[in-house]
Design an enzyme around this catalytic site. Structure first.
Site, PDB file in Angstrom:
ATOM      1  N   LYS A 279       0.865  -1.190   0.000  1.00 54.83           N
ATOM      2  CA  LYS A 279       0.000   0.000   0.000  1.00 54.83           C
ATOM      3  C   LYS A 279       0.896   1.232   0.000  1.00 54.83           C
ATOM      4  O   LYS A 279       1.744   1.398   0.869  1.00 54.83           O
ATOM      5  CB  LYS A 279      -0.894  -0.001   1.244  1.00 54.83           C
ATOM      6  CG  LYS A 279      -1.612   1.342   1.510  1.00 54.83           C
ATOM      7  CD  LYS A 279      -2.574   1.257   2.701  1.00 54.83           C
ATOM      8  CE  LYS A 279      -3.115   2.644   3.075  1.00 54.83           C
ATOM      9  NZ  LYS A 279      -4.043   2.587   4.241  1.00 54.83           N
ATOM     10  N   ASP A 284      -2.352  10.118   3.929  1.00 52.57           N
ATOM     11  CA  ASP A 284      -3.751   9.752   4.111  1.00 52.57           C
ATOM     12  C   ASP A 284      -4.446  10.772   5.014  1.00 52.57           C
ATOM     13  O   ASP A 284      -4.404  10.668   6.230  1.00 52.57           O
ATOM     14  CB  ASP A 284      -3.847   8.344   4.719  1.00 52.57           C
ATOM     15  CG  ASP A 284      -5.305   7.901   4.873  1.00 52.57           C
ATOM     16  OD1 ASP A 284      -6.195   8.581   4.328  1.00 52.57           O
ATOM     17  OD2 ASP A 284      -5.528   6.859   5.540  1.00 52.57           O
ATOM     18  N   LYS A 291      -9.892  12.925   8.358  1.00 53.41           N
ATOM     19  CA  LYS A 291      -9.483  12.463   9.686  1.00 53.41           C
ATOM     20  C   LYS A 291      -9.427  13.643  10.656  1.00 53.41           C
ATOM     21  O   LYS A 291      -9.057  14.743  10.257  1.00 53.41           O
ATOM     22  CB  LYS A 291      -8.064  11.870   9.610  1.00 53.41           C
ATOM     23  CG  LYS A 291      -7.982  10.478   9.019  1.00 53.41           C
ATOM     24  CD  LYS A 291      -6.532   9.997   9.020  1.00 53.41           C
ATOM     25  CE  LYS A 291      -6.369   8.674   8.296  1.00 53.41           C
ATOM     26  NZ  LYS A 291      -7.014   7.525   8.961  1.00 53.41           N
ATOM     27  N   ASP A 302       1.780   6.298   5.556  1.00 52.23           N
ATOM     28  CA  ASP A 302       0.789   5.334   5.081  1.00 52.23           C
ATOM     29  C   ASP A 302       1.264   4.603   3.809  1.00 52.23           C
ATOM     30  O   ASP A 302       0.533   3.806   3.228  1.00 52.23           O
ATOM     31  CB  ASP A 302      -0.550   6.045   4.851  1.00 52.23           C
ATOM     32  CG  ASP A 302      -1.752   5.137   5.094  1.00 52.23           C
ATOM     33  OD1 ASP A 302      -1.602   4.123   5.799  1.00 52.23           O
ATOM     34  OD2 ASP A 302      -2.842   5.447   4.565  1.00 52.23           O
ATOM     35  N   ASP A 361     -11.931   7.319   3.765  1.00 53.53           N
ATOM     36  CA  ASP A 361     -10.735   7.023   4.556  1.00 53.53           C
ATOM     37  C   ASP A 361     -10.363   5.539   4.483  1.00 53.53           C
ATOM     38  O   ASP A 361      -9.296   5.135   4.922  1.00 53.53           O
ATOM     39  CB  ASP A 361     -10.964   7.454   6.014  1.00 53.53           C
ATOM     40  CG  ASP A 361      -9.676   7.567   6.797  1.00 53.53           C
ATOM     41  OD1 ASP A 361      -8.597   7.513   6.173  1.00 53.53           O
ATOM     42  OD2 ASP A 361      -9.749   7.709   8.036  1.00 53.53           O
ATOM     43  N   GLU A 363      -9.219   3.936   2.050  1.00 52.21           N
ATOM     44  CA  GLU A 363      -8.653   4.069   0.704  1.00 52.21           C
ATOM     45  C   GLU A 363      -7.594   3.015   0.404  1.00 52.21           C
ATOM     46  O   GLU A 363      -7.363   2.684  -0.759  1.00 52.21           O
ATOM     47  CB  GLU A 363      -8.051   5.473   0.527  1.00 52.21           C
ATOM     48  CG  GLU A 363      -6.622   5.657   1.064  1.00 52.21           C
ATOM     49  CD  GLU A 363      -6.483   5.404   2.550  1.00 52.21           C
ATOM     50  OE1 GLU A 363      -7.487   5.518   3.282  1.00 52.21           O
ATOM     51  OE2 GLU A 363      -5.369   5.069   3.008  1.00 52.21           O
ATOM     52  N   ARG A 365      -7.560  -0.196   0.939  1.00 52.60           N
ATOM     53  CA  ARG A 365      -8.144  -1.387   0.315  1.00 52.60           C
ATOM     54  C   ARG A 365      -8.532  -1.114  -1.138  1.00 52.60           C
ATOM     55  O   ARG A 365      -8.575  -2.023  -1.946  1.00 52.60           O
ATOM     56  CB  ARG A 365      -9.328  -1.885   1.152  1.00 52.60           C
ATOM     57  CG  ARG A 365     -10.457  -0.912   1.277  1.00 52.60           C
ATOM     58  CD  ARG A 365     -11.383  -1.233   2.452  1.00 52.60           C
ATOM     59  NE  ARG A 365     -10.757  -0.944   3.743  1.00 52.60           N
ATOM     60  CZ  ARG A 365     -11.324  -1.173   4.916  1.00 52.60           C
ATOM     61  NH1 ARG A 365     -12.513  -1.735   4.990  1.00 52.60           N
ATOM     62  NH2 ARG A 365     -10.691  -0.883   6.045  1.00 52.60           N
TER      63      ARG A 365
END
Ligand code: BES
Ligand code: ZN
Ligand code: ZN
Length: 512
Positions: A279, A284, A291, A302, A361, A363, A365
């Site tokens: 990933k 993020d 967030k 991230d 959020d 994201e 996946r």
């Protein structure tokens, strides 16, 4: 750091520090010095034993006692370091001991260290090699500091605490040779871990998808058996990678899909294709499902899964793996803006599955959905993905342990064994099939977040499972251990840990 192995009596060397390991004793009165410790004690008229007794030294793992030889030996200080109990002694202990020595040396502003031979385990030469590897990993990783953004003054201060030389003193030539081979392996692995740490620690402004591409280009240029393919936004659109594009469209920074390939020298049979997928969210923010401030801290990291892929590839070729290794990085920035993907938007991933976006959020996946689909299209024999995927896995396992989810018991077993050797903690989590209903879509095939039912790390993994068909696959959720806000051991400083690089390299080493 230069790490040299020599056939020499450690007491005849010259360094700022002489380090000697001692096993734990039940009672400090039972301390008996042997070998190098005994010889040193004799030359100091018993001063070494005296200080150990005075300081109640019992040899707990990493415990240190420091004494000065006052000109009787060519060291400024002698550091006796605890090896812990004899029956728990292994490579993980040696890595920690070596790191603890370097940490102490840094505190003492020492530039050079001689290490007296450590006890061996698991057979003579194999044991020596393993010790060399663990010593090098511990020493190098304990030296790592993220000083890139320090000003001149602080940079200078830090330079004063750099240990430049480690000498491993040994009795015989064959011992030294085995140790030296291990040292080279350990340094290479440590460099991979440190590359990952550096990328993860680097702020998002300087670590965009394009920076990940450049890092991949550099690795490929330095390795003969590797090649690189990069897809830009247009190419991703042409191929139908709708999920990563949805994540990327809120940002002014362009996404990238990175495909690294390592091919082994041709053997008789066709090599298996192993995919390592990371990933690569370079920041993020949460997107429109923004967030809160507290949770945004650390989100420049991230892309830790992507950094693991790059760290692994940087050290891979020298291991001469028998399998074909593919590294995939789905890199994008997750931002809120007028062009950002919205809640209730529906997107189509590369394998045709449609996804309802419940929460922007979730994201990670989404970008992985396309990457996993790509691996399937490439006829992967095995897939391991690594991702800072969920806050829930931190709720479940805390900051030190990664969760592993898999559709293949053998693969999990192999990963667990690798983690045992690498000293990275891994815990198997269940892919509860019944929970798949929680991510069933209302108006699309699936949705990217289950609502308010808990088990967030499990539904995250179940989501990913929709993109791997029945190929043996494991998902490592490293949201906990990718970052540390305390020192979890002497070789993982505060900040990025590089968790996963050693584990994946160790796993690949075992593949045929
Ligand atoms: N990158 C985060 C997960 C994360 C949290 C990593 C803390 C490292 C430390 C991920 O993209 C995320 O936001 N996940 C959400 C998913 C939820 C909205 C379904 C989460 O776990 O809260
Ligand atoms: Zn997120
Ligand atoms: Zn994320």
């Amino acid at each position: 750091m230069t790490i040299e192995t020599h056939v020499i009596d450690p007491l005849k060397t010259k360094a700022d520090i002489l380090a000697i390991g001692l096993f734990a004793v039940e009672d400090r009165k039972k301390i008996v010095l042997t070998g190098c410790a005994k010889a040193a004690d004799r030359m100091l008229d018993g001063a070494l034993l005296t200080i150990l007794k005075d300081e109640h030294f019992v040899g707990k793992l990493g415990e240190a006692a420091v004494t000065q030889p006052h000109g009787r030996l060519a060291f400024k200080r002698i550091v006796v370091i605890g090896l812990g109990p004899k029956n728990k002694y292994n490579a993980n202990v040696v890595r920690e001991v070596s790191a603890a020595i370097i940490k102490r040396a840094k505190q003492l502003k020492a530039k050079s260290v001689t290490l007296a031979p450590l006890p061996i385990f698991a057979g003579n030469m194999a044991g020596r090699r393993a010790i060399g590897e663990a010593i090098a990993e511990g020493a190098e990783l304990a030296s790592y500091q993220f000083t890139h953004y320090f000003g001149l003054k602080r940079q200078k201060e830090k330079e004063e605490t750099v240990v430049q030389q480690l000498l491993l003193a040994n009795a015989t030539k064959s011992e030294a040779a085995a140790l030296a081979v291990g040292v080279i392996d350990g340094q290479r692995t440590a460099n991979g871990v440190m590359l990952a740490r550096h990328q993860i620690n680097t702020p998002a402004a300087d670590m965009t998808p394009q920076h990940l591409v450049e890092a991949a280009q550099k690795i490929v240029a330095e390795n003969k058996r590797m090649k690189l393919e990069v897809f830009d936004e247009q190419e991703m659109a042409r191929r139908g990678m709708g999920a990563i594009l949805a994540v990327a469209k809120g940002s002014v920074v362009a996404p990238a899909f990175i495909h690294l390939t390592y091919k082994p020298a041709t053997s008789g049979r066709k090599a298996r294709k192993v995919f390592v997928v990371g990933k690569g969210i370079t920041f993020d923010s949460g997107g429109l499902s923004l967030k809160p401030t507290k949770h945004m801290d650390g989100m420049h990291g991230d892309m830790a899964g992507a950094a693991v892929v790059l760290g692994v590839f940087s050290a891979l070729e020298a291991l001469q793996p028998k399998v074909e290794v593919h590294g995939l990085i789905a890199a994008a920035e997750n931002m809120p803006s007028g062009s950002a993907v919205k809640v209730h938007d529906i997107v189509r991933a590369l394998n045709g599955t449609t996804i309802e976006i419940m929460n922007t959020d979730a994201e990670g996946r989404l970008v992985l959905a396309d990457a996993l689909s790509f691996a399937v299209k490439q006829k992967a024999d095995m897939i391991v993905d690594i991702a800072t995927l969920t806050g829930s896995v931190i709720e479940a396992l805390g900051p030190d342990i990664a969760g592993v989810f898999s559709n293949d018991a053998k693969l999990v077993q192999a990963l667990k064994e690798a983690a045992e050797v690498s000293g990275e903690r891994l815990w198997e989590m269940p892919l509860v099939a019944e929970y798949d209903q929680f991510i069933k879509g209302r108006f699309a095939d699936i949705k990217n977040a289950g609502t308010g039912i808990g088990a967030g790390s499990i539904t995250g993994a179940l989501f990913l499972q929709h993109f791997v068909d029945s190929i043996p696959w494991a998902h490592l959720d490293i949201a906990g251990p990718f970052w540390q806000s305390r020192e979890m051991n002497s070789y993982s400083p505060i900040g990025a840990t590089g968790y996963g690089v050693r584990l994946v390299l160790q796993w690949i080493k075992g593949l045929r």
